[in-house]
Each structure stands twice: as C-alpha cells, then as structure tokens.
Design a protein around this motif. Structure first.
Motif, PDB file in Angstrom:
ATOM      1  N   ASP A 147      -8.526   8.643   2.464  1.00  0.00           N
ATOM      2  CA  ASP A 147      -8.922   8.734   3.870  1.00  0.00           C
ATOM      3  C   ASP A 147      -9.127  10.213   4.158  1.00  0.00           C
ATOM      4  N   ASN A 148     -10.397  10.614   4.234  1.00  0.00           N
ATOM      5  CA  ASN A 148     -10.687  12.042   4.394  1.00  0.00           C
ATOM      6  C   ASN A 148     -10.156  12.589   5.715  1.00  0.00           C
ATOM      7  N   ALA A 149     -10.184  11.778   6.757  1.00  0.00           N
ATOM      8  CA  ALA A 149      -9.728  12.241   8.070  1.00  0.00           C
ATOM      9  C   ALA A 149      -8.226  12.536   8.054  1.00  0.00           C
ATOM     10  N   LYS A 150      -7.495  11.753   7.256  1.00  0.00           N
ATOM     11  CA  LYS A 150      -6.049  11.931   7.210  1.00  0.00           C
ATOM     12  C   LYS A 150      -5.605  12.750   6.006  1.00  0.00           C
ATOM     13  N   ASN A 151      -6.574  13.127   5.159  1.00  0.00           N
ATOM     14  CA  ASN A 151      -6.224  13.897   3.949  1.00  0.00           C
ATOM     15  C   ASN A 151      -5.152  13.194   3.132  1.00  0.00           C
ATOM     16  N   THR A 152      -5.276  11.886   3.040  1.00  0.00           N
ATOM     17  CA  THR A 152      -4.264  11.076   2.377  1.00  0.00           C
ATOM     18  C   THR A 152      -4.921  10.184   1.341  1.00  0.00           C
ATOM     19  N   VAL A 153      -4.235  10.013   0.222  1.00  0.00           N
ATOM     20  CA  VAL A 153      -4.706   9.130  -0.843  1.00  0.00           C
ATOM     21  C   VAL A 153      -3.813   7.892  -0.866  1.00  0.00           C
ATOM     22  N   TYR A 154      -4.449   6.742  -1.063  1.00  0.00           N
ATOM     23  CA  TYR A 154      -3.725   5.479  -1.026  1.00  0.00           C
ATOM     24  C   TYR A 154      -3.838   4.736  -2.356  1.00  0.00           C
ATOM     25  N   LEU A 155      -2.799   3.963  -2.628  1.00  0.00           N
ATOM     26  CA  LEU A 155      -2.831   3.020  -3.744  1.00  0.00           C
ATOM     27  C   LEU A 155      -2.588   1.640  -3.158  1.00  0.00           C
ATOM     28  N   GLN A 156      -3.660   0.863  -3.059  1.00  0.00           N
ATOM     29  CA  GLN A 156      -3.567  -0.499  -2.550  1.00  0.00           C
ATOM     30  C   GLN A 156      -3.287  -1.417  -3.729  1.00  0.00           C
ATOM     31  N   MET A 157      -2.184  -2.121  -3.662  1.00  0.00           N
ATOM     32  CA  MET A 157      -1.779  -2.984  -4.776  1.00  0.00           C
ATOM     33  C   MET A 157      -1.776  -4.440  -4.314  1.00  0.00           C
ATOM     34  N   ASN A 158      -2.631  -5.231  -4.921  1.00  0.00           N
ATOM     35  CA  ASN A 158      -2.732  -6.656  -4.606  1.00  0.00           C
ATOM     36  C   ASN A 158      -2.336  -7.484  -5.823  1.00  0.00           C
ATOM     37  N   SER A 159      -2.074  -8.748  -5.585  1.00  0.00           N
ATOM     38  CA  SER A 159      -1.708  -9.682  -6.665  1.00  0.00           C
ATOM     39  C   SER A 159      -0.602  -9.091  -7.538  1.00  0.00           C
ATOM     40  N   ARG A 198       0.852  -1.181   0.000  1.00  0.00           N
ATOM     41  CA  ARG A 198       0.000   0.000   0.000  1.00  0.00           C
ATOM     42  C   ARG A 198       0.886   1.228   0.000  1.00  0.00           C
ATOM     43  N   LEU A 199       0.692   2.064  -1.001  1.00  0.00           N
ATOM     44  CA  LEU A 199       1.384   3.342  -1.081  1.00  0.00           C
ATOM     45  C   LEU A 199       0.469   4.441  -0.568  1.00  0.00           C
ATOM     46  N   SER A 200       1.056   5.438   0.060  1.00  0.00           N
ATOM     47  CA  SER A 200       0.278   6.582   0.522  1.00  0.00           C
ATOM     48  C   SER A 200       0.852   7.864  -0.065  1.00  0.00           C
ATOM     49  N   CYS A 201      -0.001   8.847  -0.190  1.00  0.00           N
ATOM     50  CA  CYS A 201       0.374  10.147  -0.730  1.00  0.00           C
ATOM     51  C   CYS A 201      -0.344  11.201   0.087  1.00  0.00           C
ATOM     52  N   ALA A 202       0.423  12.035   0.774  1.00  0.00           N
ATOM     53  CA  ALA A 202      -0.148  13.044   1.649  1.00  0.00           C
ATOM     54  C   ALA A 202       0.117  14.430   1.073  1.00  0.00           C
ATOM     55  N   PRO A 203      -0.901  15.060   0.518  1.00  0.00           N
ATOM     56  CA  PRO A 203      -0.724  16.425   0.008  1.00  0.00           C
ATOM     57  C   PRO A 203      -0.711  17.434   1.149  1.00  0.00           C
ATOM     58  N   SER A 204      -0.003  18.531   0.931  1.00  0.00           N
ATOM     59  CA  SER A 204      -0.032  19.659   1.860  1.00  0.00           C
ATOM     60  C   SER A 204       0.040  20.943   1.027  1.00  0.00           C
ATOM     61  N   GLY A 205      -0.146  22.063   1.698  1.00  0.00           N
ATOM     62  CA  GLY A 205      -0.194  23.337   0.997  1.00  0.00           C
ATOM     63  C   GLY A 205      -1.605  23.657   0.569  1.00  0.00           C
ATOM     64  N   ARG A 206      -1.795  24.119  -0.652  1.00  0.00           N
ATOM     65  CA  ARG A 206      -3.108  24.530  -1.154  1.00  0.00           C
ATOM     66  C   ARG A 206      -3.921  23.327  -1.621  1.00  0.00           C
ATOM     67  N   THR A 207      -4.237  22.464  -0.694  1.00  0.00           N
ATOM     68  CA  THR A 207      -4.988  21.264  -1.062  1.00  0.00           C
ATOM     69  C   THR A 207      -6.401  21.585  -1.537  1.00  0.00           C
ATOM     70  N   SER A 208      -6.900  22.760  -1.165  1.00  0.00           N
ATOM     71  CA  SER A 208      -8.234  23.152  -1.631  1.00  0.00           C
ATOM     72  C   SER A 208      -8.284  23.342  -3.137  1.00  0.00           C
ATOM     73  N   SER A 209      -7.125  23.470  -3.765  1.00  0.00           N
ATOM     74  CA  SER A 209      -7.084  23.656  -5.216  1.00  0.00           C
ATOM     75  C   SER A 209      -7.069  22.343  -5.988  1.00  0.00           C
ATOM     76  N   ILE A 210      -6.937  21.227  -5.274  1.00  0.00           N
ATOM     77  CA  ILE A 210      -6.818  19.928  -5.947  1.00  0.00           C
ATOM     78  C   ILE A 210      -8.167  19.469  -6.474  1.00  0.00           C
ATOM     79  N   ASN A 211      -8.157  19.015  -7.729  1.00  0.00           N
ATOM     80  CA  ASN A 211      -9.359  18.443  -8.322  1.00  0.00           C
ATOM     81  C   ASN A 211      -9.258  16.920  -8.389  1.00  0.00           C
TER      82      ASN A 211
END
Length: 119
Positions: A73-85, A19-32
C-alpha cells in the motif's frame, strides 16, 4: 538504518485467512526489496516471498504459491502478506525483511509475529 514493525499474527483454523503487515521506517529510500520469511520449530528458516519496494515483481515460494499474496500500500508505506487457505503446516513465526540497495542480503528484520493454524 531501517526499522520494521510487523503486526497481524494470530490463531486461525485450517482453511482460514490472516493478513500480516510490515511497516518500514527510517531510511526507506534505501530499500530495494521486501521479503517475508517464516521459521517453524525444528525447521530451517524458509523464504515465503518477496516484492520490489515499488510494489512490483511479487515472487513466491512453491509452498505458498496460489494461497499467499504480497502487496504494498503505497499510501501507507506498508507491505502486506495476505494468507488464504491456511494449513497447519503454515504455523510459524513470520518475519518481514528489507534488502537495501547495494547490499548482498536481507539486512533488516522485523521482530516476528506468530501464526498458528489449527487443524
């Protein structure tokens, strides 16, 4: 500006998971949209998948569909890439990227994290 910090890469045997995680910071309100890409040696950079910043509309490349899942994960403001198989051909440096509203492309990129799948 948006900064992206990735984590979670490593070495895994074929058939395993990471599982990879990506945590944005800064102007996250601008992310689409948040996207994941990968770059293997000798190959072009490849789109893996994407998700709206709200956590909806996940979209996957055919090469990973059914094996990889992108979620937020909205609480953590983090996006994940779960990689199986995982397969040896999934070996690459994986990058998360952010597409800001009003822009024409992914403008912000993480530092990349190495994923190695052994056979």
């Amino acid at each position: 500006q948006v900064q992206l910090v990735e984590s979670g890469g490593g070495l895994v045997q074929a058939g395993g998971s990471l599982r990879l995680s990506c945590a944005p910071s800064g102007r996250t309100s601008s992310i689409n949209t948040m996207g994941w890409f990968r770059h293997a040696p000798g190959k072009e950079r490849e789109f893996v998948g994407s998700i709206n910043w709200s956590g909806g509309n996940p979209y996957y490349a055919d090469s990973v569909k059914g094996r990889f899942t992108i979620f937020r994960d909205n609480a953590k403001n983090t996006v994940y890439l779960q990689m199986n198989s995982l397969k040896p051909e999934d070996t690459a440096v994986y990058y998360c990227a952010a597409w800001a509203r009003g822009r024409a492309k992914y403008d912000y990129w993480g530092q990349g994290t190495q994923v190695t799948v052994s056979s």
